[in-house]
Design a protein around this motif. Sequence first.
Motif, PDB file in Angstrom:
ATOM      1  N   CYS A 112       1.189  -1.243   0.375  1.00  0.00           N
ATOM      2  CA  CYS A 112      -0.306  -0.001   0.132  1.00  0.00           C
ATOM      3  C   CYS A 112       0.965   0.806   0.169  1.00  0.00           C
ATOM      4  N   GLU A 113       2.144   1.091   1.150  1.00  0.00           N
ATOM      5  CA  GLU A 113       2.719   2.559   0.291  1.00  0.00           C
ATOM      6  C   GLU A 113       3.750   2.754  -0.524  1.00  0.00           C
ATOM      7  N   ARG A 114       4.129   1.600  -1.195  1.00  0.00           N
ATOM      8  CA  ARG A 114       4.486   1.792  -2.590  1.00  0.00           C
ATOM      9  C   ARG A 114       3.388   1.885  -3.461  1.00  0.00           C
ATOM     10  N   PHE A 115       2.403   1.284  -3.693  1.00  0.00           N
ATOM     11  CA  PHE A 115       0.920   1.923  -4.287  1.00  0.00           C
ATOM     12  C   PHE A 115       0.878   3.299  -4.581  1.00  0.00           C
ATOM     13  N   THR A 116       0.612   4.221  -3.195  1.00  0.00           N
ATOM     14  CA  THR A 116       0.541   5.666  -2.681  1.00  0.00           C
ATOM     15  C   THR A 116       1.741   6.765  -3.392  1.00  0.00           C
ATOM     16  N   PHE A 117       3.341   5.463  -2.949  1.00  0.00           N
ATOM     17  CA  PHE A 117       4.287   6.719  -3.309  1.00  0.00           C
ATOM     18  C   PHE A 117       4.718   6.654  -4.978  1.00  0.00           C
ATOM     19  N   TYR A 118       4.215   5.230  -5.535  1.00  0.00           N
ATOM     20  CA  TYR A 118       4.813   5.252  -7.239  1.00  0.00           C
ATOM     21  C   TYR A 118       3.682   5.876  -8.005  1.00  0.00           C
ATOM     22  N   GLY A 119       2.254   5.851  -7.391  1.00  0.00           N
ATOM     23  CA  GLY A 119       1.338   6.528  -8.258  1.00  0.00           C
ATOM     24  C   GLY A 119       1.557   8.199  -7.935  1.00  0.00           C
ATOM     25  N   LEU A 120       2.052   8.373  -6.238  1.00  0.00           N
ATOM     26  CA  LEU A 120       2.134   9.780  -6.616  1.00  0.00           C
ATOM     27  C   LEU A 120       3.014  10.564  -7.786  1.00  0.00           C
ATOM     28  N   THR A 121       4.607   9.499  -7.347  1.00  0.00           N
ATOM     29  CA  THR A 121       6.044  10.231  -8.069  1.00  0.00           C
ATOM     30  C   THR A 121       5.291   9.958 -10.112  1.00  0.00           C
ATOM     31  N   GLY A 122       4.449   9.019 -10.557  1.00  0.00           N
ATOM     32  CA  GLY A 122       4.068   9.002 -12.200  1.00  0.00           C
ATOM     33  C   GLY A 122       3.901   9.477 -12.870  1.00  0.00           C
ATOM     34  N   PRO A 123       2.715  10.316 -12.286  1.00  0.00           N
ATOM     35  CA  PRO A 123       2.596  12.020 -12.688  1.00  0.00           C
ATOM     36  C   PRO A 123       3.776  12.913 -13.244  1.00  0.00           C
ATOM     37  N   PHE A 124       5.161  12.691 -12.090  1.00  0.00           N
ATOM     38  CA  PHE A 124       5.617  13.918 -11.268  1.00  0.00           C
ATOM     39  C   PHE A 124       6.168  14.593 -12.414  1.00  0.00           C
ATOM     40  N   MET A 125       6.836  14.030 -13.200  1.00  0.00           N
ATOM     41  CA  MET A 125       8.085  14.529 -14.386  1.00  0.00           C
ATOM     42  C   MET A 125       6.782  15.361 -15.501  1.00  0.00           C
ATOM     43  N   ASN A 126       5.753  14.915 -15.704  1.00  0.00           N
ATOM     44  CA  ASN A 126       4.542  16.205 -16.803  1.00  0.00           C
ATOM     45  C   ASN A 126       4.180  17.335 -15.630  1.00  0.00           C
ATOM     46  N   TYR A 127       4.336  16.711 -14.401  1.00  0.00           N
ATOM     47  CA  TYR A 127       3.209  17.580 -13.530  1.00  0.00           C
ATOM     48  C   TYR A 127       4.901  19.018 -13.255  1.00  0.00           C
ATOM     49  N   MET A 128       5.811  18.925 -13.041  1.00  0.00           N
ATOM     50  CA  MET A 128       6.860  19.980 -13.405  1.00  0.00           C
ATOM     51  C   MET A 128       7.333  19.777 -14.467  1.00  0.00           C
ATOM     52  N   GLN A 129       7.925  19.560 -15.964  1.00  0.00           N
ATOM     53  CA  GLN A 129       8.366  19.939 -16.881  1.00  0.00           C
ATOM     54  C   GLN A 129       7.293  20.791 -17.663  1.00  0.00           C
ATOM     55  N   ASN A 130       6.328  20.338 -17.763  1.00  0.00           N
ATOM     56  CA  ASN A 130       4.966  20.640 -18.683  1.00  0.00           C
ATOM     57  C   ASN A 130       4.262  21.955 -18.422  1.00  0.00           C
ATOM     58  N   ALA A 131       4.094  22.608 -19.272  1.00  0.00           N
ATOM     59  CA  ALA A 131       2.570  23.383 -18.312  1.00  0.00           C
ATOM     60  C   ALA A 131       1.925  23.401 -19.377  1.00  0.00           C
ATOM     61  N   PRO A 132       0.333  24.172 -18.948  1.00  0.00           N
ATOM     62  CA  PRO A 132      -1.029  23.301 -19.142  1.00  0.00           C
ATOM     63  C   PRO A 132      -1.522  23.828 -20.551  1.00  0.00           C
ATOM     64  N   GLY A 133      -1.954  23.187 -21.404  1.00  0.00           N
ATOM     65  CA  GLY A 133      -2.330  22.808 -22.841  1.00  0.00           C
ATOM     66  C   GLY A 133      -1.250  22.944 -23.368  1.00  0.00           C
ATOM     67  N   GLY A 134      -0.102  22.251 -23.481  1.00  0.00           N
ATOM     68  CA  GLY A 134       0.553  21.506 -24.131  1.00  0.00           C
ATOM     69  C   GLY A 134       0.844  19.929 -24.856  1.00  0.00           C
ATOM     70  N   LEU A 135       1.123  20.067 -25.730  1.00  0.00           N
ATOM     71  CA  LEU A 135       1.108  18.397 -26.449  1.00  0.00           C
ATOM     72  C   LEU A 135       0.741  16.717 -24.283  1.00  0.00           C
ATOM     73  N   ARG A 136       1.339  17.104 -23.993  1.00  0.00           N
ATOM     74  CA  ARG A 136       1.639  16.571 -22.387  1.00  0.00           C
ATOM     75  C   ARG A 136       1.233  17.220 -21.520  1.00  0.00           C
TER      76      ARG A 136
END
Length: 616
Positions: A112-136
């Motif tokens: 359950c802890e790893r489900f939470t951790f990786y579920g959280l970090t899975g979208p991190f790169m897009n969340y941080m790297q991209n601005a709203p409204g782009g291809l990703r």
Amino acid sequence: MAGRISRPSNTGYLPLPSDDTEADSNSSNLDTFSITRSPHSEEVSDHPLATKKDINGDSIVDAERALPVYDNKYTDSSVSDEEISEHDLRTLRRVADRLPPAAWLVAIVELCERFTFYGLTGPFMNYMQNAPGGLRPGAIGLGQSKASALNYFFQFWSYVTPILGAVIADQYWGKYKTISVFAGIYAVGLLIIFTTSLPVAIDSGASLGGLITAMIVVGLGTGGIKSNVSPLIAEQYTNTKRYIKELKTGERVIVDPSVTIQSLFMIFYLCINIGSLSAIATTELELHVGFWAAYLLPFAFFFIGIFALIIGRPYYVKKPPRGSVIPNAFRILCIASTKRKIIAAKPSYRAEHGMSAVPWTDRFVDEVNRALIACQVFVFFPIYWVVYGQMMNNFISQAGEMDTHGIPNDIMQNIDPIAIIIFIPICDSFVYPYLRRVGIPFKPITRIFFGFIFAAIAMAYAAIVQHLIYTAGPCYEYPLACDASEGGLIPNNVHVAIQTPAYFFIAMSEIFASVTGLEYAYTKAPSSMKSFVMSMFLLTNALGSALGIAISPTAKDPDMVWTYTSLAIITAFFGCVFFLVFRRYNKDEDVLNNLDNETFDELVEHDAQGTLNTTA
């Protein structure tokens, strides 16, 4: 044939799996669990009910839960460790014991802890790297280099904090209470990132501040859990002696605690990767609903783990803290550094040479020396973790430059846990037993070496994929950055599925390097410093993340081919150096596993190979 089973002591401290047949007569009062034979009895006695108390006096386990539960595929006859002949050791197949139910409860908590951790970090790169409204999908718009550095910072912080969790567990609270308290801190961090990822928070510019705050709080929470949950699951298996069983087929086998611990950590790592599949769901939610939905799912799921932690409380084997173990260990290291020999920290040596008294025993100095041996092996792991980190940042960016055909670019990272889930049972049930059967033990140092080689192959393949991207249109060496991409909406014409082998090679490297590292940290650590030595292993991940931060400025087009190529060469080189430096420990594997049953000096004398290297 018959035997009796002596009970675990009320202290809850048990030795590590032992292969030594002479240790029992000289064992300490902590070494109370063994399987011995009564010369006058004819059958193995049933396990009498017994209880142990935790540091607060609560009943924590009864005998049926604490003792190993033997599989019914075995007959009732058994031969204890003291009766196993040299011929049997050479010729009989070694098998794992069956795990107690409490171990599976701890595994659920970790899942359950790893489900939470990786579920959280899975979208991190897009969340941080991209601005709203782009291809990703995106929220903050930091770009690849800054997003990669921040991602590495989170990994760094998450693997530094286990030291704090280890010190608190070993000195003050014990593992169970430490996990419980830090789980509450973890939940607060999850709430912060969920609320700051809501559309209104992103539009108001609160997402970056909320992300950094959540990273700090979640990293603190996961640190208190990670350093303690793997030792806690291993402690649920309390048998420490090999014994012979006869299968219903008539085959005689050795039930070996060291094989059981190896199997236990394979299962533990399997649970980690089942949990990490949460990134499939969160990346889909990120793409089709929003980041707030992606972060709500792990936040809600985390409470299943808390529930498992609570309901398992009466069943866990819980060892009380040992007090001032860690500060005294550092004092011993300071003395050893000053005097250039660790024996100078022993009370007997100091009394003999007219030096000041110290508040520890000679045996504790031996345990610290043993911990040093375990930690030496971890020195090269930061290089490995730099490579592993590529999967969670630059591989995602690489997929974003290719044609994804409608799937999230950050969903590809889930190939890694899927491969691990498939191949861990294959290795545990077929590969490792087959190698043992044909006389190839495939010991820990060799397995870690193969982990480094697979990691190097993954980087070499990633370099090939990046070269294919740079040779494809419409933007070639500057994907999504030329006029032909129509404002970053048309990726280079390379199918994202071509990344698959890179994730497979990373998965194989984890099975050999990461799983074995967890096993080594537990089995080689003295009983008084399990959590601390585990935190030292996790610290290597933090150091790898620090190296990742240092090289993050190179994570930009058109330099990625050279980034991956350099990592492949460096990882292969250090993997070879690792094997050359530490391969002698393969010969000493049984000796190092026996150090809880005899003093360090005695075991050096008993080492038939004569290869045990110490700093004394």
